[in-house]
Design a protein around this motif. Structure first.
Motif, PDB file in Angstrom:
ATOM      1  N   THR A 139       0.829  -1.202   0.000  1.00 57.60           N
ATOM      2  CA  THR A 139       0.000   0.000   0.000  1.00 57.60           C
ATOM      3  C   THR A 139       0.864   1.253   0.000  1.00 57.60           C
ATOM      4  OG1 THR A 139      -0.232  -0.036   2.404  1.00 57.60           O
ATOM      5  CG2 THR A 139      -1.940  -1.143   1.126  1.00 57.60           C
ATOM      6  N   GLY A 140       2.027   1.181   0.636  1.00 58.60           N
ATOM      7  CA  GLY A 140       2.963   2.303   0.604  1.00 58.60           C
ATOM      8  C   GLY A 140       3.484   2.570  -0.789  1.00 58.60           C
ATOM      9  N   ALA A 158       6.122   6.480   7.888  1.00 65.47           N
ATOM     10  CA  ALA A 158       6.183   7.518   6.852  1.00 65.47           C
ATOM     11  C   ALA A 158       5.160   7.257   5.750  1.00 65.47           C
ATOM     12  CB  ALA A 158       7.593   7.588   6.267  1.00 65.47           C
ATOM     13  N   ASN A 159       4.969   5.991   5.382  1.00 63.39           N
ATOM     14  CA  ASN A 159       3.962   5.651   4.369  1.00 63.39           C
ATOM     15  C   ASN A 159       2.555   6.003   4.850  1.00 63.39           C
ATOM     16  OD1 ASN A 159       5.904   4.680   2.659  1.00 63.39           O
ATOM     17  ND2 ASN A 159       5.534   2.534   3.140  1.00 63.39           N
ATOM     18  N   LEU A 160       2.298   5.757   6.119  1.00 64.47           N
ATOM     19  CA  LEU A 160       0.990   6.092   6.673  1.00 64.47           C
ATOM     20  C   LEU A 160       0.767   7.601   6.635  1.00 64.47           C
ATOM     21  CD1 LEU A 160      -1.608   5.210   8.115  1.00 64.47           C
ATOM     22  CD2 LEU A 160      -0.357   5.415  10.268  1.00 64.47           C
ATOM     23  N   GLN A 161       1.800   8.363   6.952  1.00 69.65           N
ATOM     24  CA  GLN A 161       1.690   9.819   6.911  1.00 69.65           C
ATOM     25  C   GLN A 161       1.413  10.299   5.485  1.00 69.65           C
ATOM     26  OE1 GLN A 161       1.655  11.584   9.621  1.00 69.65           O
ATOM     27  NE2 GLN A 161       1.458  13.561   8.631  1.00 69.65           N
ATOM     28  N   LEU A 162       2.088   9.721   4.506  1.00 68.31           N
ATOM     29  CA  LEU A 162       1.870  10.084   3.106  1.00 68.31           C
ATOM     30  C   LEU A 162       0.454   9.716   2.658  1.00 68.31           C
ATOM     31  CD1 LEU A 162       2.996  11.087   0.372  1.00 68.31           C
ATOM     32  CD2 LEU A 162       3.733   8.735  -0.043  1.00 68.31           C
ATOM     33  N   ILE A 173      -2.615  12.255   1.413  1.00 70.76           N
ATOM     34  CA  ILE A 173      -3.343  12.087   0.154  1.00 70.76           C
ATOM     35  C   ILE A 173      -4.841  11.941   0.434  1.00 70.76           C
ATOM     36  CG2 ILE A 173      -3.714  10.525  -1.799  1.00 70.76           C
ATOM     37  CD1 ILE A 173      -0.705   9.938  -1.704  1.00 70.76           C
ATOM     38  N   TYR A 174      -5.207  11.155   1.456  1.00 70.65           N
ATOM     39  CA  TYR A 174      -6.613  10.915   1.772  1.00 70.65           C
ATOM     40  C   TYR A 174      -7.320  12.186   2.228  1.00 70.65           C
ATOM     41  CZ  TYR A 174     -10.761   9.042   4.021  1.00 70.65           C
ATOM     42  OH  TYR A 174     -12.052   8.796   4.393  1.00 70.65           O
ATOM     43  N   ARG A 175      -6.641  13.004   3.025  1.00 69.53           N
ATOM     44  CA  ARG A 175      -7.248  14.237   3.529  1.00 69.53           C
ATOM     45  C   ARG A 175      -7.683  15.158   2.415  1.00 69.53           C
ATOM     46  NH1 ARG A 175      -3.009  16.129   7.756  1.00 69.53           N
ATOM     47  NH2 ARG A 175      -1.984  14.560   6.619  1.00 69.53           N
ATOM     48  N   GLU A 176      -7.000  15.085   1.293  1.00 74.33           N
ATOM     49  CA  GLU A 176      -7.332  15.959   0.169  1.00 74.33           C
ATOM     50  C   GLU A 176      -8.405  15.369  -0.725  1.00 74.33           C
ATOM     51  OE1 GLU A 176      -6.325  19.036  -0.139  1.00 74.33           O
ATOM     52  OE2 GLU A 176      -5.223  18.764   1.719  1.00 74.33           O
ATOM     53  N   ILE A 183       0.262  17.465  -0.897  1.00 72.65           N
ATOM     54  CA  ILE A 183       0.963  16.389  -0.197  1.00 72.65           C
ATOM     55  C   ILE A 183       1.914  16.957   0.839  1.00 72.65           C
ATOM     56  CG2 ILE A 183       2.681  14.563  -0.511  1.00 72.65           C
ATOM     57  CD1 ILE A 183       1.320  13.889  -3.064  1.00 72.65           C
ATOM     58  N   TRP A 184       2.495  18.116   0.573  1.00 70.48           N
ATOM     59  CA  TRP A 184       3.536  18.669   1.446  1.00 70.48           C
ATOM     60  C   TRP A 184       2.969  19.519   2.562  1.00 70.48           C
ATOM     61  CZ3 TRP A 184       8.122  16.519   0.734  1.00 70.48           C
ATOM     62  CH2 TRP A 184       8.335  15.890  -0.481  1.00 70.48           C
ATOM     63  N   GLN A 185       1.686  19.801   2.512  1.00 71.50           N
ATOM     64  CA  GLN A 185       1.070  20.623   3.548  1.00 71.50           C
ATOM     65  C   GLN A 185       0.406  19.708   4.572  1.00 71.50           C
ATOM     66  OE1 GLN A 185      -1.697  22.920   1.349  1.00 71.50           O
ATOM     67  NE2 GLN A 185      -0.143  24.198   0.375  1.00 71.50           N
ATOM     68  N   SER A 186       0.548  20.048   5.836  1.00 69.75           N
ATOM     69  CA  SER A 186      -0.166  19.273   6.857  1.00 69.75           C
ATOM     70  C   SER A 186      -1.171  20.188   7.536  1.00 69.75           C
ATOM     71  CB  SER A 186       0.803  18.698   7.869  1.00 69.75           C
ATOM     72  OG  SER A 186       1.414  19.734   8.595  1.00 69.75           O
ATOM     73  N   LYS A 187      -2.275  19.597   7.899  1.00 65.41           N
ATOM     74  CA  LYS A 187      -3.340  20.387   8.527  1.00 65.41           C
ATOM     75  C   LYS A 187      -3.343  20.143  10.009  1.00 65.41           C
ATOM     76  CE  LYS A 187      -6.165  20.490   4.481  1.00 65.41           C
ATOM     77  NZ  LYS A 187      -7.391  20.183   3.834  1.00 65.41           N
TER      78      LYS A 187
END
Length: 121
Positions: A30-31, A94-98, A102-105, A117-121
Motif C-alpha cells: 500500500t505504501g 512515513a507511508n501512513l503519513q503520506l 493524500i486521503y485528507r485531500e 501532499i507537502w502541507q499538513s493540517k
C-alpha cells in the motif's frame, strides 16, 4: 508490531514471524501504491524535485518489500533483524503519513495540485 519485534528480536515462533512479515508486506504494498500516486501528482503539478524525492522513496519501499517478502518465505535467521524491524517500522510510519496526506485531500489524481501532499493540517 514491528517496534515490538525490534525490541524482542527472535523471541517469537517461526509461524508468528511469517505472519508478521506477511502483513508487513501488505503494508509496504500500500505504501508503494501511495508513492506512485504521489509521484503522479507531483509530476502533474510540475514539481520535478518533489517527484524525484518521492520516486526515491518509492524505490526504497519497493526494496524493503522485496526483502521483507523474501524473509516471510525463507524464515527467521537474518543478522541484525532488530534493526531491520526498526527500519520497517519507520518506513511504514512515513507511508501512513503520506497516505493520510493524500486521503485528507480526497484525491482526484488528475486534478490535485502537488502542494497538497507537502502541507499538513
Amino acid at each position: 508490531m514491528n517496534l515490538l519485534a525490534a525490541l524482542f528480536s527472535h523471541a517469537h515462533s517461526d509461524a508468528s514471524m511469517r505472519i508478521l512479515h506477511g502483513y508487513t508486506s501488505i503494508g509496504l504494498m500500500t505504501g508503494v501504491v501511495a508513492c506512485v500516486a504521489a509521484v503522479r501528482i507531483q509530476v502533474s503539478a510540475l514539481h520535478r524535485w518533489r517527484a524525484v524525492a518521492i520516486g526515491l522513496w518509492t524505490l526504497l519501499n519497493a526494496s524493503f518489500l522485496v526483502v521483507n517478502t523474501w524473509i516471510a518465505f525463507q524464515g527467521m535467521g537474518i543478522s541484525n533483524g532488530n534493526l531491520f524491524h526498526l527500519a520497517i517500522a519507520g518506513v511504514l510510519t512515513a507511508n501512513l503519513q503520506l497516505a493520510q496526506a493524500i486521503y485528507r485531500e480526497k484525491i482526484d489524481v488528475s486534478s490535485l495540485s502537488g502542494d497538497a501532499i507537502w502541507q499538513s493540517k
